[in-house]
Design a protein around this motif. Structure first.
Motif, PDB file in Angstrom:
ATOM      1  N   ASN A   1      -1.463  -0.476  -5.511  1.00 18.13           N
ATOM      2  CA  ASN A   1      -0.108  -1.000  -5.708  1.00 18.13           C
ATOM      3  C   ASN A   1       0.130  -2.082  -4.664  1.00 18.13           C
ATOM      4  O   ASN A   1       0.607  -1.799  -3.577  1.00 18.13           O
ATOM      5  CB  ASN A   1       0.918   0.137  -5.567  1.00 18.13           C
ATOM      6  CG  ASN A   1       2.328  -0.399  -5.495  1.00 18.13           C
ATOM      7  OD1 ASN A   1       2.593  -1.549  -5.859  1.00 18.13           O
ATOM      8  ND2 ASN A   1       3.242   0.405  -5.010  1.00 18.13           N
TER       9      ASN A   1
ATOM     10  N   THR B   1       2.233  -4.270  -4.165  1.00 22.57           N
ATOM     11  CA  THR B   1       3.561  -4.620  -3.667  1.00 22.57           C
ATOM     12  C   THR B   1       3.889  -3.832  -2.410  1.00 22.57           C
ATOM     13  O   THR B   1       4.884  -4.093  -1.756  1.00 22.57           O
ATOM     14  CB  THR B   1       4.636  -4.357  -4.725  1.00 22.57           C
ATOM     15  OG1 THR B   1       4.468  -3.040  -5.188  1.00 22.57           O
ATOM     16  CG2 THR B   1       4.530  -5.335  -5.860  1.00 22.57           C
ATOM     17  N   GLY B   2       3.042  -2.853  -2.085  1.00 21.18           N
ATOM     18  CA  GLY B   2       3.234  -2.131  -0.838  1.00 21.18           C
ATOM     19  C   GLY B   2       2.800  -2.950   0.369  1.00 21.18           C
ATOM     20  O   GLY B   2       3.101  -2.610   1.504  1.00 21.18           O
ATOM     21  N   ASP B   3       2.114  -4.025   0.121  1.00 22.02           N
ATOM     22  CA  ASP B   3       1.613  -4.877   1.196  1.00 22.02           C
ATOM     23  C   ASP B   3       2.631  -5.986   1.448  1.00 22.02           C
ATOM     24  O   ASP B   3       3.096  -6.633   0.498  1.00 22.02           O
ATOM     25  CB  ASP B   3       0.269  -5.459   0.737  1.00 22.02           C
ATOM     26  CG  ASP B   3      -0.298  -6.445   1.717  1.00 22.02           C
ATOM     27  OD1 ASP B   3      -0.672  -6.012   2.805  1.00 22.02           O
ATOM     28  OD2 ASP B   3      -0.340  -7.641   1.403  1.00 22.02           O
TER      29      ASP B   3
END
Lengths: 512, 439
Positions: free
Chosen positions: A257, A259-261
């Protein structure tokens, strides 16, 4: 001029009616000219469009604006770079499963594109977990705190989980039958499963630490492991993931995922900002009915396309960031450049440390502990393999779909021949072509198990209660194995006898 | 039109006037600068440009998620190595830590590791900052002892922003699994255990899970929730705005001037407060349950007293687990309860600390209510023979400003802590029955 400046407003000449009319006329002329110009431009735009073969279509313009508004007002689209490998999710049922759990599981399965079991989810300390285990652990904690009963906690991978289902009844029977068993001859003995398919160290140790931290108070902890510890380490390295990381096949899907970064998040935000601009522009254009005019409509659509191109560029940047993320540390862990021998050494070190940690955690709480090295088909001398076992064990280590996804039916010699002169394909002359993943597992068992046993001797020398069950089927000729590592109920009952014997010794030693 | 012969004297007068104005302005500024410095000195808060620069850097370091990232170098907050990513066993970790681990493994396989004395510093961001700013003072204290006088003592910063039990236990176990064996472990924690667990619970996340603001945002998919994404977008915009403002202060040398710093820091603090408010809004949005409930962990009793009980228990259990691991590997272990601003009686708060120490309510309440319980529970650790040092009252008599937010203290505070930990650590090392070096 200077005289005019000196005059007061009262002294200025008042505008006459003729003068006012003149000004109004000028204004009307200007407005009329603008309108006429706009009209001419509108007609010109329509003629130009017709000559270009695309006559102005206000309905189509409205449609384009409406679509832009609808699609660009939505959130950032999901990462489309992930490709489904086509493995069907397992459909394990559970009577206690609530409808909310089921809905969540469905959502989870959709989110991972069906790449993992519907009940699998990310876990902060175990990498991944089965959703149903949360409620089971709660039940175990409550039961273990009750004053009566003897609670046994089983840790490990899928073989340990199978053991709870198929071997625990025999284990309980043997424990109760033993004189001096602390649980008594008729008291309740409960066997709790904290094992999960494809768990390997340090997952077992972390699972135990979490269960104890959450309040579980077992009377005995048994870990049954070995095979996944060496086999998954090798398949991880083949997948470019650190051997100590959880099974890459599961972790990479669940952790993917981006978008966690924060870097991808910033790009997501930029994409969202640009998409919001497109949506806001389309909304304004629609509200002003620009589609009714070829001129205004064309200009608006031109601007809209420009904004959309900017949003597309942001999307391309986000995709590039997604790609970089996938190649980054989140999924693959620390860089591992060693050989498969190094990977095995790393796995065995982790297995040994995991055993020491689990033993230490138990000892600090006064809980008896037993570490069991599980038997496995391709460990030489573990069992005389039946015809069926050779056929099943070679190809079904992961199931045919998974083997295919892992790299098709490549020759095992190609995968391991460089390091292992014997070549995985020589082992017992398998009757079926080995998939690359199968070959890794065969090799892991063959090379890993002797090293695990050697390490276990060291651990036992330090006083760690150890049970080598790797030879428990050494004289059994009947078919027990269903694949390279998992065996049937008869096998689990045999394993239970070995474990019970050793567990009773350990309990007796603790009592002394 | 003036006669041509009068032009030079008029132009000269104009230049003179201009020079006078500029000169007066410069003198006024100098006077104001001097006055400000004198005023601050009289009030006992003499201007310290370097401290101001560090203050600005600290502000930048807190802006990615409101808890400082790993500590060095702090200026490089946009370094991809500091980007936090999912970790299978720690929940969240910095990409740089994950990538550097291979080098750490190599060191511990080397001959040097057997010769040197390696100390792991475990905990949250306070531990990480202590490693950067206080570990040298700590090692100086150790060197006063003949046992360490000639040793090469190295410390390994394993503290990560917002880590709390069971993360520290799992970090140590993972290091051991990789073949990394330290000679000693210094565990510095407490605040996150009582503050973040409380915040997690208010956000609907299992208290023992990693901090919800990081974990939920990464383990779920915020991009799929437009409202959340919009809230995060606003938060990031504010955070980046404060970062730009802070960078201007550094790049333009504003931090060198007492007068300019006065205004710039005020504005920076205001902007940071605004970013904090948006951080809270994102937290609230995450708590609304739009994220995957599986990411939020098992069901739990949300009663604050029950949450506190389980948090304190996890802290005790974590300490016992680390102690057990250390004992088995012959590693010296010292557990330290870190000081924190909102623990009543921990420090006389200065006006700056009051202004900057304002935090989200769950953190403040967590510290206020949780610290007495942690102190009480520490008796269980001591009873079991675990070397424990209560540093929660270390700053009780310190009148100077040490804290720059609700839980992090500056280099001066870290050096004080480093000096204070020398003796308890030496005692713990002396009591270690089976030190690694002797095995």
């Amino acid at each position: 001029m200077s005289e005019e400046v000196g005059q007061t407003s009262a002294e200025r000449p008042r505008p006459t009616a003729v003068g006012r009319r003149g000004k109004l006329f000028t204004l009307a002329l200007a407005l009329g000219s603008i309108a006429a110009l706009a009209f001419v431009l509108e007609i010109g735009a329509r003629i130009r469009a017709r000559l270009a073969g695309t006559p102005w279509d206000s309905a189509a313009a409205r449609r384009e604006l409406t679509i832009a508004l609808a699609s660009f007002d939505a959130g950032v689209p999901d990462d489309s770079t992930r490709e489904a490998a086509g493995q069907p999710p397992e459909t394990a049922g559970d009577a206690r499963e609530t409808s909310a759990d089921a809905r969540e599981a469905e959502g989870n399965e959709r989110a991972t594109g069906g790449l993992v079991d519907a009940h699998q989810a990310l876990h902060p300390y175990l990498g991944f977990d089965d959703l149903r285990m949360h409620e089971r652990l709660r039940a175990a904690i409550e039961a273990s705190r009750s004053p009566d009963g003897f609670d046994v906690l089983v840790e490990g991978g899928s073989v340990a989980a199978d053991f709870v289902g198929a071997g625990s009844e025999r284990l309980i029977e043997l424990l109760r039958a033993a004189p001096g068993f602390p649980g008594g001859a008729s008291g309740p003995v409960r066997v709790w499963c904290e094992a999960r398919a494809e768990f390997k160290q340090p997952q077992q140790a972390n699972a135990l630490a979490c269960a104890l931290a959450a309040g579980l108070e077992p009377e005995l902890v048994i870990t049954i492991d070995g095979f996944d510890d060496v086999a998954i380490a090798l398949s991880n390295v083949a997948a470019g993931t650190h051997p100590l990381y959880p099974s890459a096949a599961r972790w990479n899907v669940l952790a993917g995922n981006p978008t966690g970064d924060v870097r991808t998040l910033d790009r997501s935000i930029e994409l969202r900002r640009r998409r919001a601009r497109v949506a806001a522009f389309a909304e304004r254009a629609l509200a002003r009915h620009v589609e009714l005019s070829a001129l205004a409509g064309s200009l608006a659509l031109g601007k809209l396309r420009e904004l959309r191109a900017e949003a597309d560029a942001a999307r391309a940047e986000l995709d590039a960031a997604f790609k970089a993320f996938r190649e980054g540390a989140a999924e693959r862990g620390p860089q591992f450049t060693g050989s498969t021998d190094d990977a095995l050494r790393c796995a065995i070190e982790a297995w040994s440390e995991g055993a020491i940690s689990m033993w230490s955690l138990c000892r600090a709480r006064g809980i008896p502990y037993l570490h069991v090295l599980q038997p496995t088909l391709h460990d030489e001398g573990a069992k005389p393999p039946s015809e069926d076992e050779l056929a099943l064990g070679a190809s079904a280590a992961l199931g045919p779909d998974e083997a295919r996804d892992a790299g098709g039916a490549r020759d095992a010699r190609g995968a391991l021949g460089a390091e292992d002169p014997r070549g995985a394909g020589d082992v017992r002359g398998p009757r079926v072509a080995l998939g690359a993943e199968d070959a890794l597992r065969v090799d892991a068992a063959r090379r890993g198990y002797p090293a695990l046993r050697a390490k276990a001797t060291e651990l036992a020398g330090r006083g760690l209660p150890f049970c080598d069950a790797s030879r428990v089927f050494a004289d059994v000729r009947e078919t027990l194995y269903r694949d390279a590592s998992r065996f049937d109920d008869a096998g689990h009952r045999l394993l239970a006898e070995t474990i019970a014997r050793r567990a009773l010794e350990e309990l007796a030693a603790r009592a002394r | 039109m003036a006669p041509p012969d009068q032009a030079p004297p008029r132009r000269a007068r104009l230049w003179k006037k201009l020079a006078l104005v500029v000169g007066s302005l410069a003198i006024a500024l100098l006077l104001a600068e001097g006055g400000t410095r004198a005023f601050l000195a009289i009030r006992g808060k003499a201007f310290d440009a370097e401290a101001t620069r560090l203050d600005v850097l600290n502000t930048i370091s807190t802006l990615n998620d409101n808890v400082p990232r790993w500590n060095a170098p702090r200026e490089e907050t946009n370094d991809p190595k500091q980007a936090e990513v999912l970790h299978p066993y720690f929940g969240i970790d910095a990409a740089g830590y994950i990538e550097d681990l291979a080098n750490v493994v190599t060191y511990f396989q080397s001959e040097a590791a057997t010769r040197n004395y390696d100390i792991a510093i475990l905990g949250g961001s306070v531990a990480a900052i202590f490693a950067a700013e206080g570990a040298e003072s700590f090692i100086e204290e150790l060197r006063k002892d003949p046992r360490f006088a000639k040793s090469i003592v190295r410390y390994w910063s394993l503290g990560r922003g917002a880590y709390k039990q069971p993360q520290q236990t799992i970090v140590l176990h993972t290091m051991l699994s990789l073949g990394i064996e330290f000679d000693a472990v210094l565990l510095l924690d407490g605040f996150n255990e009582v503050a973040i667990t409380r915040q997690n619970a208010t956000m609907g996340e299992f208290p023992l899970y990693p901090t919800a603001t990081k974990w939920l945002a990464r383990a779920s998919n915020p991009a799929a929730d437009r409202e959340l994404l919009d809230a995060m977008m606003t938060l990031r915009a504010r955070q980046l705005g404060v970062t730009r403002q802070a960078r201007r202060i550094l790049d333009w040398g504003i931090w060198r001037s007492a007068l300019a710093s006065l205004f710039a820091l005020k504005s920076l603090t205001r902007a940071r407060g605004d970013a904090m408010a948006h951080f809270q809004r994102v937290s609230d949005r995450l708590a609304k349950g739009t994220v995957s409930p599986t990411a939020a962990g098992p069901r739990f009793d949300p009663d604050p007293a029950a949450v506190m009980r389980s948090s304190v228990k996890a802290w005790v259990m974590g300490s016992r687990a680390i102690s057990a691991l250390c004992r088995e590997h012959g590693m010296t272990f010292l557990h330290v309860l870190q000081p924190t601003l909102h623990d009543t009686g921990s420090k006389p708060r200065t006006p700056q600390e009051i202004e900057k120490g304002a935090s989200i309510p769950s953190w403040e309440e967590g510290a206020r209510l949780g610290y007495p319980e942690l102190r009480a529970a520490s008796a269980q650790l001591i009873e079991r023979g675990i070397a424990f040092y209560d540093a929660s009252r270390l700053f009780a008599e310190v009148e100077e400003t040490l804290y720059y937010d609700s839980c992090h203290f500056n280099a001066l505070g870290n050096q004080m802590l480093g000096r204070a930990l020398g003796r308890p650590f030496l005692d713990a090392a002396a009591a270690n029955p089976n030190p690694r070096a002797d095995r």
